[in-house]
Design an enzyme around this catalytic site. Structure first.
Site, PDB file in Angstrom:
ATOM      1  N   ASP A  54     -23.307 -12.007 -25.551  1.00 27.43           N
ATOM      2  CA  ASP A  54     -23.473 -11.843 -26.926  1.00 27.43           C
ATOM      3  C   ASP A  54     -24.229 -12.986 -27.366  1.00 27.43           C
ATOM      4  O   ASP A  54     -23.492 -14.226 -27.559  1.00 27.43           O
ATOM      5  CB  ASP A  54     -22.511 -11.621 -27.614  1.00 27.43           C
ATOM      6  CG  ASP A  54     -22.503 -11.649 -28.954  1.00 27.43           C
ATOM      7  OD1 ASP A  54     -23.479 -11.851 -29.352  1.00 27.43           O
ATOM      8  OD2 ASP A  54     -21.960 -11.612 -29.943  1.00 27.43           O
ATOM      9  N   LYS A  64     -29.858 -13.703 -35.674  1.00 23.95           N
ATOM     10  CA  LYS A  64     -29.908 -14.845 -36.173  1.00 23.95           C
ATOM     11  C   LYS A  64     -31.195 -15.302 -35.987  1.00 23.95           C
ATOM     12  O   LYS A  64     -32.297 -15.784 -36.336  1.00 23.95           O
ATOM     13  CB  LYS A  64     -29.012 -16.024 -35.538  1.00 23.95           C
ATOM     14  CG  LYS A  64     -27.479 -15.270 -35.956  1.00 23.95           C
ATOM     15  CD  LYS A  64     -26.407 -16.006 -35.890  1.00 23.95           C
ATOM     16  CE  LYS A  64     -25.777 -15.563 -36.940  1.00 23.95           C
ATOM     17  NZ  LYS A  64     -24.152 -14.919 -36.051  1.00 23.95           N
ATOM     18  N   PHE A  77     -15.866 -13.350 -31.808  1.00 26.56           N
ATOM     19  CA  PHE A  77     -16.872 -12.364 -33.180  1.00 26.56           C
ATOM     20  C   PHE A  77     -18.219 -11.638 -32.925  1.00 26.56           C
ATOM     21  O   PHE A  77     -19.100 -12.156 -32.275  1.00 26.56           O
ATOM     22  CB  PHE A  77     -17.332 -13.393 -34.136  1.00 26.56           C
ATOM     23  CG  PHE A  77     -17.447 -13.064 -35.455  1.00 26.56           C
ATOM     24  CD1 PHE A  77     -16.472 -12.469 -36.012  1.00 26.56           C
ATOM     25  CD2 PHE A  77     -19.212 -13.010 -35.532  1.00 26.56           C
ATOM     26  CE1 PHE A  77     -17.841 -11.923 -37.205  1.00 26.56           C
ATOM     27  CE2 PHE A  77     -19.683 -11.995 -36.836  1.00 26.56           C
ATOM     28  CZ  PHE A  77     -18.918 -12.565 -37.669  1.00 26.56           C
TER      29      PHE A  77
END
Ligand SMILES: *Cc1c(COP(=O)(O)O)cnc(C)c1O
Length: 411
Positions: free
Chosen positions: A237, A266, A152
C-alpha cells in the site's frame, strides 16, 4: 433580485463563524486545527484573514506537488472544459494514455483506476481473493489476507475489519472475516502466519498513520522472498509512501524489491482531484471480468488528465531525487535538536515522525504552537508530530520551517 454576496462580503466572515457553521452542520468525524484556509500556492497557504502558513502536512502526502501547481491547474481546467465524465459505459481518450503512462513509469503490466485510496485497497483485496480462488486454487470463501499491527489502509467496513485500532472498529460491526494481523516489521511472524489459504500479505512499506514507522532494513526483501516461496501476493500500500515521499517513486525500492500489487492514491493527482489506482500483473488484474468491479467516476477523463500531468511533474521536477537529498539533510538537522521533550526522530525522505516523551504533554499542543509560528503540522496518535511538507519545497523554505520546529521543541 436575490441578494448575492460578493467575494469580499463573504471574506468578512470571521474564522470563528466558519468554525461554528462547520460544527453545527458537519459531522464531527475529524478534529482539525482551528485554521480556516482559503488559498494555497506551492508550500504556502493563507487563512481567511490573510495569515500565511507553511503546509508541513501536505494533506497526508496528497500534495507532494504542492498546492495548486500551475501545470495541474491547467490540466484540470483544460480537460474540464472539454470532457469531464463518460462513465465506463463508454470509452474516453484519456484513460488509455493514463494507464499506459502509469504502468510504464512503475514497470507493471496493468492498472485499474478508482477514486479514493480506500477504494484502491478494496480493489486489491478483491483482486487477491479472486486470484486466490481462480489461480492459486484456494477453496471457496477460505481466502486469508495477512495484515500488520498499526496498519492504516482506509475507512470502509472491510478495511476497518483488519485495523488494530479499536476505535476504528468499535460500533461498526459485524466485521468482514478473512484477515489475520501480525506485528509490523517482523518477517518471521509473516512466515509463521502463512497457511495454504493465504492469498496475500498487505503492508505499508512505511507506516504513515502509525507515526511514520520505518521497518528494519531488509524487511521488505525478506517479505518478497517469503511471498514468492509460498505463492502469496505481496501487496504494497503505497498510497502515502509512494510517488516521491520517501525519495523513491515507490518506497519498496529502498529494499530493492517490487511488490506484486501496488495501491496508489493521494499524490497520484497532486491533490487536485481524487484519483487512485491498483497496478499489478496481467495474471492478477486479469481476474476481473466485466461487471465484477467498478466505479462511476473511476477512470474519468478529468481524473486521468490531471493524474497524467501529476506524474509528469514528479518526473520533470525530479521530486524523488530532491526529496532523497533534502530528506537526508533534514534528518541530520532534526537529530541534532536538543529538546527535553523529544524521545527520538524517525523517517525516510521528507517524511518524519518526531516521537515525544510521555511527559511532554502530547503532540497536539506542539502542533498548536507551530501553527502560531506559521507552520501547519498535525499530530498522529497522542505523541508523534508528523512532518511531511510538499516535495517542491526549497532548501530555504525548509530551513525556515525547521527553525520554527526547533524553536517550539526547545523553548
Ligand atoms: C490515506 C491512506 C489510505 C486511504 O486513502 P483515502 O483516499 O483516504 O481513502 C489508504 N492507505 C494508506 C497507506 C493511506 O495513507
Amino acid at each position: 433580485m436575490s441578494k448575492v454576496q460578493t467575494a469580499e462580503q463573504k471574506a468578512k466572515m470571521k474564522p470563528a463563524e466558519y468554525i461554528a457553521l462547520e460544527e453545527q452542520y458537519n459531522a464531527k468525524n475529524y478534529k482539525p486545527l482551528d485554521v480556516v484556509l482559503e488559498r494555497g500556492e506551492g508550500v504556502w497557504v493563507w487563512d481567511v484573514e490573510g495569515n500565511k502558513y507553511m503546509d508541513f502536512l501536505a494533506a497526508y502526502s496528497a500534495l507532494n506537488q504542492g498546492h495548486c501547481h500551475p501545470r495541474l491547474v491547467r490540466a484540470l481546467t483544460e480537460q474540464a472544459s472539454k470532457l469531464a465524465l463518460t462513465s465506463r459505459a463508454f470509452r474516453n481518450d484519456q484513460l488509455p494514455l493514463f494507464a499506459k503512462e502509469l504502468c510504464e513509469l512503475l514497470g507493471y503490466e496493468m492498472m485499474l483506476p478508482m477514486n479514493t485510496g480506500a477504494e484502491a485497497v478494496e480493489t486489491a483485496v478483491k483482486a487477491a481473493r479472486k486470484w486466490g480462488y481462480t489461480v492459486k486454487g484456494v477453496p471457496d470463501d477460505q481466502a486469508e489476507i495477512i495484515t500488520c499491527e498499526g496498519n492504516f489502509h482506509g475507512r470502509t467496513t472491510t478495511i476497518v475489519s483488519f485495523s488494530s485500532d479499536e476505535q476504528y472498529k468499535d460500533g461498526f460491526g459485524p466485521l468482514t472475516p478473512g484477515f489475520v494481523i501480525i506485528p509490523y516489521g517482523d518477517a518471521d511472524a509473516l512466515e509463521a502466519a502463512i497457511t495454504p489459504n493465504t492469498v496475500a500479505f498487505l503492508v505499508e512499506p512505511v507506516q504513515g498513520e502509525a507515526g511514520v514507522v520505518v521497518p528494519p532494513d531488509g524487511y521488505l526483501a525478506r517479505v518478497r522472498e517469503l511471498c514468492g516461496e509460498h505463492n502469496v501476493l505481496f501487496i504494497a500500500d503505497e498510497i502515502q509512501s509512494g510517488l516521491g515521499r520517501t525519495g523513491y517513486m515507490l518506497a519498496a525500492e529502498h529494499d530493492g524489491v517490487r511488490a506484486d500489487v501496488v495501491t496508489l492514491g493521494k499524490a497520484l493527482a497532486g491533490g487536485m482531484y481524487p484519483v487512485s489506482a491498483v497496478v499489478s500483473s496481467r495474471e492478477v488484474l486479469g481476474v476481473f471480468d466485466p461487471g465484477d468491479h467498478g466505479s462511476t467516476f473511476g477512470g474519468n477523463p478529468l481524473a486521468c488528465a490531471v493524474a497524467r500531468e501529476a506524474l509528469k511533474v514528479i518526473v520533470d521536477e525530479k521530486l524523488c531525487e530532491r526529496t532523497a537529498e533534502l530528506g537526508t539533510r533534514t534528518m541530520e538537522r532534526l537529530q541534532t535538536i536538543d529538546s527535553p521533550y523529544v524521545d527520538f526522530v524517525r523517517g525516510r525522505g521528507l517524511w518524519f515522525g518526531i516521537v515525544l516523551k510521555d511527559d511532554a504533554g502530547g503532540a497536539r499542543s506542539f502542533c498548536e504552537k507551530l501553527m502560531a509560528e506559521g507552520v501547519l503540522a498535525k499530530e498522529t496518535h497522542e505523541n508523534v508530530i508528523r512532518l511531511a511538507p510538499p516535495l517542491v519545497i526549497t532548501e530555504d523554505e525548509l530551513g525556515w520551517a525547521l527553525d520554527k520546529v526547533e524553536g517550539v521543541l526547545t523553548r
